[in-house]
Motif scaffolding. Structure first.
Motif, PDB file in Angstrom:
ATOM      1  N   HIS A  25      40.713   2.192  19.410  1.00 56.37           N
ATOM      2  CA  HIS A  25      39.901   1.185  19.106  1.00 56.37           C
ATOM      3  C   HIS A  25      40.936  -0.124  18.867  1.00 56.37           C
ATOM      4  O   HIS A  25      41.335  -0.565  17.493  1.00 56.37           O
ATOM      5  CB  HIS A  25      39.132   1.290  17.720  1.00 56.37           C
ATOM      6  CG  HIS A  25      38.184   2.299  18.047  1.00 56.37           C
ATOM      7  ND1 HIS A  25      36.976   2.043  18.332  1.00 56.37           N
ATOM      8  CD2 HIS A  25      37.982   3.611  17.841  1.00 56.37           C
ATOM      9  CE1 HIS A  25      36.045   3.032  18.691  1.00 56.37           C
ATOM     10  NE2 HIS A  25      37.046   4.016  18.255  1.00 56.37           N
ATOM     11  N   HIS A  55      41.201   6.847  24.230  1.00 55.50           N
ATOM     12  CA  HIS A  55      40.224   6.339  23.235  1.00 55.50           C
ATOM     13  C   HIS A  55      40.830   5.961  21.732  1.00 55.50           C
ATOM     14  O   HIS A  55      41.293   6.467  21.187  1.00 55.50           O
ATOM     15  CB  HIS A  55      39.295   7.713  22.568  1.00 55.50           C
ATOM     16  CG  HIS A  55      38.119   7.344  21.588  1.00 55.50           C
ATOM     17  ND1 HIS A  55      36.646   7.576  22.238  1.00 55.50           N
ATOM     18  CD2 HIS A  55      37.991   6.777  20.659  1.00 55.50           C
ATOM     19  CE1 HIS A  55      35.979   7.183  21.478  1.00 55.50           C
ATOM     20  NE2 HIS A  55      36.644   6.775  20.261  1.00 55.50           N
ATOM     21  N   ASP A 103      42.003   8.081  19.091  1.00 60.26           N
ATOM     22  CA  ASP A 103      40.824   7.522  18.256  1.00 60.26           C
ATOM     23  C   ASP A 103      41.483   6.530  17.143  1.00 60.26           C
ATOM     24  O   ASP A 103      40.861   6.289  16.068  1.00 60.26           O
ATOM     25  CB  ASP A 103      39.975   8.394  17.546  1.00 60.26           C
ATOM     26  CG  ASP A 103      38.741   7.976  17.214  1.00 60.26           C
ATOM     27  OD1 ASP A 103      38.167   7.019  17.489  1.00 60.26           O
ATOM     28  OD2 ASP A 103      38.034   8.661  16.222  1.00 60.26           O
ATOM     29  N   GLU A 126      31.408   3.923  22.794  1.00 60.25           N
ATOM     30  CA  GLU A 126      31.115   5.096  22.760  1.00 60.25           C
ATOM     31  C   GLU A 126      29.808   5.437  22.263  1.00 60.25           C
ATOM     32  O   GLU A 126      29.111   4.761  21.503  1.00 60.25           O
ATOM     33  CB  GLU A 126      32.268   5.856  21.664  1.00 60.25           C
ATOM     34  CG  GLU A 126      31.990   5.108  20.553  1.00 60.25           C
ATOM     35  CD  GLU A 126      33.166   6.106  19.523  1.00 60.25           C
ATOM     36  OE1 GLU A 126      34.010   5.250  19.216  1.00 60.25           O
ATOM     37  OE2 GLU A 126      32.971   7.148  19.136  1.00 60.25           O
ATOM     38  N   HIS A 156      34.576  13.128  23.357  1.00 60.85           N
ATOM     39  CA  HIS A 156      35.714  12.834  22.592  1.00 60.85           C
ATOM     40  C   HIS A 156      35.560  13.208  20.996  1.00 60.85           C
ATOM     41  O   HIS A 156      34.602  13.560  20.513  1.00 60.85           O
ATOM     42  CB  HIS A 156      35.684  11.020  22.437  1.00 60.85           C
ATOM     43  CG  HIS A 156      35.818  10.482  21.012  1.00 60.85           C
ATOM     44  ND1 HIS A 156      36.842  10.222  20.212  1.00 60.85           N
ATOM     45  CD2 HIS A 156      34.788   9.988  20.248  1.00 60.85           C
ATOM     46  CE1 HIS A 156      36.375   9.876  19.103  1.00 60.85           C
ATOM     47  NE2 HIS A 156      35.213   9.402  19.022  1.00 60.85           N
TER      48      HIS A 156
END
Ligand SMILES: [Zn+2]
Length: 269
Positions: free
Chosen positions: A10, A8, A205, A94, A155
Motif C-alpha cells: 500500500h 501487494h 502488505d 483488493e 493475498h
C-alpha cells in the motif's frame, strides 16, 4: 540476481506515502524490482494512480476493499470500469470477503465482490483477493463467477492446504507475507510446502503485517527479502531461485510481460 516482486504493497497509504521516494529507494536497494499497489477505497483511486505514476516499476490494482463495501454505487462501478483501461492498471483489488469485520455484513460484501469480479472479467484483468474466515464461500463465488477466466492472487492467505489447492485449480496464486515468518506460524508454512512452485508469490502488505523481527512495527517494502528468505528456507530453494520463481509467477499471473513496452523500457536491459 533476479529481482524480487512485491505483489501487494500500500504505497499510497501513510506512512509509506509520506516518505514514498525513500521507501521505494530502500526497497530497490534490497533488490525489489516491482510493486503492485492495491486499492482500498474508491475515494483514493486518484491518489493510487498518482502514486504509481511516480514509480516506473509500480502497477495499480484499483478496487473496493470488503471493509468499504458500503461505498459501492453504480457511479463508482462505472468509474472503476473506466479505470481498468488505464495502462498502469494490471488488476482489480483488493476485493473479497472478510468474515471478521463487524460491518458491513457478508451479504453486502458478496454483492460488491461479484460486481467487481464481473468488471475484471469484462476487462480481462486478474483480481487481488482479500479473504478472512470465509474461504469456502469465496471459492464458491469464484467458481460461480467463472473467475478462472482471469485468475489472480489470494493475498495474506490463511486457509487450509485443501482450499489453497482449490484456489490454484481456479488459476489463483497464493501470496506469502510477514505471517510466514512468525514463530507461531503453522498453516502458512504447511501451505507453502504443499503448493506447486508456479503458484507462489511474495507480498509485504506494507504498512501492515511486518515480518519477523519487525513484527508490530509499520511494515516496509524494503523488508520483502526477509519474507523471501523464509520462503527459500521452507522450500529449500536458494535466494536466487526464490526471487526468479516468485517474480516469474507474478509476471505470469498479472500478465505483465506484454506491458513492458508501456513506459517501462528502463527495465529492459
Ligand atoms: Zn492489503
Amino acid at each position: 540476481m533476479s529481482l524480487l516482486f512485491d505483489t501487494h504493497v500500500h504505497l499510497d497509504c501513510p506512512p509509506l506515502a509520506t516518505h514514498l521516494d525513500t521507501e521505494v529507494e530502500a526497497a530497490r536497494a534490497q533488490g525489489v524490482g516491482g510493486f503492485v499497489v492495491p486499492g482500498v477505497s474508491a475515494a483514493a483511486w486518484p491518489q493510487l494512480l498518482a502514486t504509481v505514476a511516480r514509480i516506473p516499476e509500480a502497477w495499480a490494482a484499483p478496487g473496493v476493499h470488503p471493509q468499504r463495501a458500503q461505498e459501492w454505487t453504480e457511479e463508482r462501478a462505472a468509474h472503476l470500469a473506466a479505470l481498468l483501461d488505464h495502462p498502469r492498471v494490471v488488476a482489480v483489488g483488493e476485493i473479497g470477503l472478510d468474515g471478521l469485520l463487524p460491518a458491513p455484513g457478508l451479504a453486502i460484501q458478496e454483492r460488491v465482490l461479484r460486481a467487481q469480479l464481473r468488471l475484471a472479467r469484462a476487462a480481462g484483468l486478474p483480481v487481488l483477493i482479500h479473504c478472512r474466515k470465509a474461504v469456502g464461500r469465496l471459492l464458491a463465488i469464484l467458481r460461480e463467477e467463472q473467475a478462472q477466466a482471469v485468475g489472480g492472487i489470494l493475498h495474506a492467505f490463511s486457509g487450509s492446504i485443501e482450499s489453497a489447492r482449490q484456489a490454484v485449480e481456479l488459476g489463483f496464486a497464493i501470496g506469502f507475507g510477514g505471517p510466514l515468518t512468525y514463530a507461531n506460524a503453522r498453516r502458512a508454512p504447511e501451505v507453502l510446502s504443499a503448493l506447486p512452485a508456479e503458484w507462489i508469490v511474495l507480498e509485504t502488505d506494507a504498512p501492515d503485517l511486518a515480518p519477523h523481527p519487525h513484527r508490530g512495527r509499520d511494515n516496509r517494502p524494503a523488508w520483502l527479502p526477509l519474507i523471501a528468505a523464509e520462503v527459500a528456507r521452507i522450500r529449500n530453494w536458494t535466494l536466487e531461485e526464490t526471487a526468479r520463481i516468485t517474480t516469474e509467477n507474478a509476471y505470469r499471473v498479472l500478465k505483465l510481460a506484454g506491458r513492458r513496452d508501456m513506459g517501462h523500457e528502463t527495465n529492459d536491459k
